[in-house]
Design a protein around this motif. Sequence first.
Motif, PDB file in Angstrom:
ATOM      1  N   TYR A 420       0.836  -1.201   0.000  1.00 17.77           N
ATOM      2  CA  TYR A 420       0.000   0.000   0.000  1.00 17.77           C
ATOM      3  C   TYR A 420       0.873   1.254   0.000  1.00 17.77           C
ATOM      4  O   TYR A 420       1.637   1.485   0.929  1.00 17.77           O
ATOM      5  CB  TYR A 420      -0.892   0.063   1.239  1.00 17.77           C
ATOM      6  N   ARG A 421       0.712   2.053  -1.075  1.00 13.30           N
ATOM      7  CA  ARG A 421       1.336   3.365  -1.118  1.00 13.30           C
ATOM      8  C   ARG A 421       0.251   4.365  -0.738  1.00 13.30           C
ATOM      9  O   ARG A 421      -0.668   4.633  -1.504  1.00 13.30           O
ATOM     10  CB  ARG A 421       1.867   3.662  -2.523  1.00 13.30           C
ATOM     11  N   LEU A 422       0.335   4.835   0.514  1.00 18.00           N
ATOM     12  CA  LEU A 422      -0.745   5.659   1.066  1.00 18.00           C
ATOM     13  C   LEU A 422      -0.352   7.122   1.095  1.00 18.00           C
ATOM     14  O   LEU A 422       0.808   7.466   1.312  1.00 18.00           O
ATOM     15  CB  LEU A 422      -1.064   5.208   2.493  1.00 18.00           C
ATOM     16  N   ARG A 423      -1.338   7.967   0.873  1.00 19.56           N
ATOM     17  CA  ARG A 423      -1.137   9.405   1.021  1.00 19.56           C
ATOM     18  C   ARG A 423      -2.315   9.994   1.758  1.00 19.56           C
ATOM     19  O   ARG A 423      -3.417   9.450   1.745  1.00 19.56           O
ATOM     20  CB  ARG A 423      -1.008  10.066  -0.357  1.00 19.56           C
ATOM     21  N   VAL A 424      -2.081  11.103   2.426  1.00 18.42           N
ATOM     22  CA  VAL A 424      -3.161  11.879   3.023  1.00 18.42           C
ATOM     23  C   VAL A 424      -3.171  13.184   2.254  1.00 18.42           C
ATOM     24  O   VAL A 424      -2.167  13.906   2.248  1.00 18.42           O
ATOM     25  CB  VAL A 424      -2.907  12.124   4.528  1.00 18.42           C
ATOM     26  N   ILE A 425      -4.288  13.456   1.568  1.00 23.20           N
ATOM     27  CA  ILE A 425      -4.271  14.643   0.710  1.00 23.20           C
ATOM     28  C   ILE A 425      -5.414  15.599   1.025  1.00 23.20           C
ATOM     29  O   ILE A 425      -6.470  15.196   1.504  1.00 23.20           O
ATOM     30  CB  ILE A 425      -4.304  14.256  -0.796  1.00 23.20           C
ATOM     31  N   ASN A 426      -5.151  16.852   0.758  1.00 20.86           N
ATOM     32  CA  ASN A 426      -6.152  17.893   0.957  1.00 20.86           C
ATOM     33  C   ASN A 426      -7.312  17.654  -0.001  1.00 20.86           C
ATOM     34  O   ASN A 426      -7.106  17.496  -1.205  1.00 20.86           O
ATOM     35  CB  ASN A 426      -5.510  19.257   0.700  1.00 20.86           C
ATOM     36  N   GLU A 427      -8.534  17.649   0.536  1.00 22.85           N
ATOM     37  CA  GLU A 427      -9.677  17.241  -0.295  1.00 22.85           C
ATOM     38  C   GLU A 427     -10.011  18.272  -1.362  1.00 22.85           C
ATOM     39  O   GLU A 427     -10.679  17.951  -2.337  1.00 22.85           O
ATOM     40  CB  GLU A 427     -10.895  16.919   0.576  1.00 22.85           C
ATOM     41  N   VAL A 428      -9.543  19.485  -1.195  1.00 21.66           N
ATOM     42  CA  VAL A 428      -9.843  20.507  -2.195  1.00 21.66           C
ATOM     43  C   VAL A 428      -8.721  20.602  -3.233  1.00 21.66           C
ATOM     44  O   VAL A 428      -8.944  20.495  -4.430  1.00 21.66           O
ATOM     45  CB  VAL A 428     -10.069  21.884  -1.525  1.00 21.66           C
ATOM     46  N   THR A 429      -7.480  20.741  -2.750  1.00 18.42           N
ATOM     47  CA  THR A 429      -6.372  20.947  -3.679  1.00 18.42           C
ATOM     48  C   THR A 429      -5.823  19.643  -4.242  1.00 18.42           C
ATOM     49  O   THR A 429      -5.192  19.630  -5.296  1.00 18.42           O
ATOM     50  CB  THR A 429      -5.204  21.662  -2.974  1.00 18.42           C
ATOM     51  N   GLY A 430      -6.048  18.522  -3.542  1.00 15.22           N
ATOM     52  CA  GLY A 430      -5.476  17.261  -3.983  1.00 15.22           C
ATOM     53  C   GLY A 430      -3.988  17.155  -3.680  1.00 15.22           C
ATOM     54  O   GLY A 430      -3.333  16.198  -4.085  1.00 15.22           O
ATOM     55  N   GLU A 431      -3.440  18.156  -2.975  1.00 10.46           N
ATOM     56  CA  GLU A 431      -2.012  18.120  -2.618  1.00 10.46           C
ATOM     57  C   GLU A 431      -1.832  17.327  -1.318  1.00 10.46           C
ATOM     58  O   GLU A 431      -2.749  17.250  -0.499  1.00 10.46           O
ATOM     59  CB  GLU A 431      -1.476  19.543  -2.397  1.00 10.46           C
ATOM     60  N   ASP A 432      -0.630  16.794  -1.113  1.00 12.32           N
ATOM     61  CA  ASP A 432      -0.360  16.076   0.127  1.00 12.32           C
ATOM     62  C   ASP A 432      -0.512  16.998   1.333  1.00 12.32           C
ATOM     63  O   ASP A 432       0.016  18.110   1.342  1.00 12.32           O
ATOM     64  CB  ASP A 432       1.065  15.514   0.102  1.00 12.32           C
ATOM     65  N   ALA A 433      -1.249  16.523   2.333  1.00 12.66           N
ATOM     66  CA  ALA A 433      -1.388  17.298   3.566  1.00 12.66           C
ATOM     67  C   ALA A 433      -0.113  17.134   4.376  1.00 12.66           C
ATOM     68  O   ALA A 433       0.409  16.027   4.475  1.00 12.66           O
ATOM     69  CB  ALA A 433      -2.590  16.794   4.357  1.00 12.66           C
ATOM     70  N   PRO A 434       0.404  18.228   4.928  1.00 17.76           N
ATOM     71  CA  PRO A 434       1.603  18.086   5.756  1.00 17.76           C
ATOM     72  C   PRO A 434       1.299  17.279   7.022  1.00 17.76           C
ATOM     73  O   PRO A 434       0.132  17.149   7.398  1.00 17.76           O
ATOM     74  CB  PRO A 434       1.963  19.531   6.120  1.00 17.76           C
ATOM     75  N   ALA A 435       2.353  16.735   7.642  1.00 20.76           N
ATOM     76  CA  ALA A 435       2.176  15.973   8.879  1.00 20.76           C
ATOM     77  C   ALA A 435       1.355  16.795   9.864  1.00 20.76           C
ATOM     78  O   ALA A 435       1.551  17.996  10.006  1.00 20.76           O
ATOM     79  CB  ALA A 435       3.539  15.636   9.476  1.00 20.76           C
ATOM     80  N   GLY A 436       0.388  16.131  10.508  1.00 19.80           N
ATOM     81  CA  GLY A 436      -0.415  16.812  11.518  1.00 19.80           C
ATOM     82  C   GLY A 436      -1.626  17.526  10.961  1.00 19.80           C
ATOM     83  O   GLY A 436      -2.414  18.091  11.710  1.00 19.80           O
ATOM     84  N   GLU A 437      -1.796  17.489   9.635  1.00 21.36           N
ATOM     85  CA  GLU A 437      -2.946  18.173   9.055  1.00 21.36           C
ATOM     86  C   GLU A 437      -3.932  17.165   8.456  1.00 21.36           C
ATOM     87  O   GLU A 437      -3.532  16.195   7.822  1.00 21.36           O
ATOM     88  CB  GLU A 437      -2.473  19.142   7.977  1.00 21.36           C
ATOM     89  N   LYS A 438      -5.211  17.490   8.631  1.00 21.41           N
ATOM     90  CA  LYS A 438      -6.261  16.574   8.196  1.00 21.41           C
ATOM     91  C   LYS A 438      -6.402  16.525   6.681  1.00 21.41           C
ATOM     92  O   LYS A 438      -6.300  17.550   6.002  1.00 21.41           O
ATOM     93  CB  LYS A 438      -7.574  17.039   8.823  1.00 21.41           C
TER      94      LYS A 438
END
Length: 628
Positions: A420-438
Amino acid sequence: MRYEEFHRWSLEDPEGFWAEQAKAIHWHVPPQRILDDDNPPFRKWFAGGETNLCHNAVDRHLAERGDQLALVAISSETGVTREITYRELHREVNVFAASLVELGVGRGDRVVIYMPNIAEAVFAMLACARIGAIHSVVFGGFAAHNLALRIDDAEPALLVCADAGMRGGKVIPYKPLVDAALAEAASPPPRVLVVDRGLDPGMARVEGRDIDYAPLRERHLGSEVPVAWLESNEPSYLLYTSGTTGKPKGVQRDVGGHAVALALSMWAIYDIRPGQVMFSTSDVGWAVGHSYNVYGPLIAGATSILYEGLPTSPDPGVWWRICETYGVRTMFSSPTAVRVLKKQDEAWLKRYDLSKFQWLFLAGEPLDEPTARWITDGLGKTVIDNYWQTETGWPVLCLMPGVELKPVKFGSPGLPAPGYRLRVINEVTGEDAPAGEKGVLVIEPPMPPGCLTTVWRNDARFLASYFGHFKDLLYSSLDWAIRDADGYTFILGRTDDVINVAGHRLGTREIEEAVASHPAVAEAAVVGVQDDLKGQVPIVFATLKAAGSDPADAATGMLRSVVDQLGAVARPSRVYVVGALPKTRSGKLLRRSLQALAEARDPGDLSTLDDPAALDEVKRALARGSDA
Ligand code: ATP
Ligand code: MG
């Protein structure tokens, strides 16, 4: 190998990694291509390979472990325990398969299984796998309407059911629900195979349609049915999600990828080797039941424990007594179950010999820290939160004691599982959310083996539901997440609304539809509110069509509609009849605000609210009390 190295290998050299893992199962014809990714997001793992789940789960173990226990089916409801060796399992699965063949079921046909946690449910699943039929297990707690929806989508050649299940000492007849579902369904199967446990002596049978399993079994005792060798990407089973959008999605699983992923997870994640014992408390009707009561442990040559009953009956020590008796090494349960046990005397956790017990895995919903601490301290064992979905079929986030146990962080299901290559991304911009950000948790393609291959007969829905949210064909988990600086992920809840009542996932949308089907109702909003025991309970806000209908009568009618259509588990705990529902200017219900008010919290951002008077209505209704 350390965890980081193992995970890196799976991402940097997926074909090498999975070719190595594929050696854990038997291939009748070896894969021609480890990964065929020519048409993303559809991907084919182990393309051209031929194998069979039943062969891997049963036949393959006969020579070495024919007399070892394969399945222990324990019912604290009937008081019956059945200990089944691999040899006996082989016999029963062959008899069941011969019965299916006699009833005209063949490769590619669907078989709906509507059964409680009894050994025959496992025989039926494995028998389907043996002959290449596609099983679709429907959780026995679902009401007739839910069953009918799933029948119409799967169009089965056969339905297999039991006369009844039991819960808390009460017999729950299944057959009347089956009869009602078949009456409602547009594509009812021509035959119903009934496993009669003798729990419902008055059970009605439909002449020419319903067939008792016992005489069929007698007739086929000793039969051997050859396994059907299936191409790795043929469907093995369907499992419907609870469906927040009304119509449930038929998650389709393959054969080879499923087997390989489970084989890997058994040793690497659940730390179970051949001959060891795993106890999953799940129902066979859920994904956990499929993967870790049936296929995973059996593919691994382990012993699987199947349990029918409550965690507290005959007493709250029942699970730990089972662990002592059978020498359970790994147990798999849910946070809800632990919260039920938490209401009991903690001494029950210490009463039995758990010297072989190593790990308690919990999954299915967020594991809150107080619950995690209570069970960790009470058992004196490592408790591992793991996160996955029906769609993935095995963990996405976990810790892997079979490889290297990284430190537990309370509140987090841990680190990415292999592949699994997982990412947490900003739902509006589609950019990776920095550590600690939803952001939204997404899986970068290709998804690893074991994950769904499509939605049954609905590729368009597969694409739209999961891959249509972001660019680059990212799979959206539809869950909010935060990743910390160490790479541990915390799950914050769903991006759409689902209520979790005592471990049962109910779409708010489904309940709203049931409420709204009551003739007096104009519009309904259902939200889940916190409940100490059940996790969440649904409550209803509804407007009535005709001025002048009696709110109390209407509210009672709404409850009845929900119970009739979705089952008692979905019964709302409160119903508020209001004059208007709060909506955004674009016409969307403000469910989050409703939920906040119902939980006596701040309703949050109201900038999009259309009519402030509606909110006041809701506040007044809450102060006044439920109408039902
Ligand atoms: P549907 O997709 O029809 O709405 P569902 O998502 O409720 O159904 P499942 O596939 O059983 O049904 O549940 C998966 C979801 O459960 C995850 O997406 C996540 O929201 C939640 N979940 C599972 N495990 C965990 C966990 N360890 N921590 C937090 N949430 C979890
Ligand atoms: Mg889901």
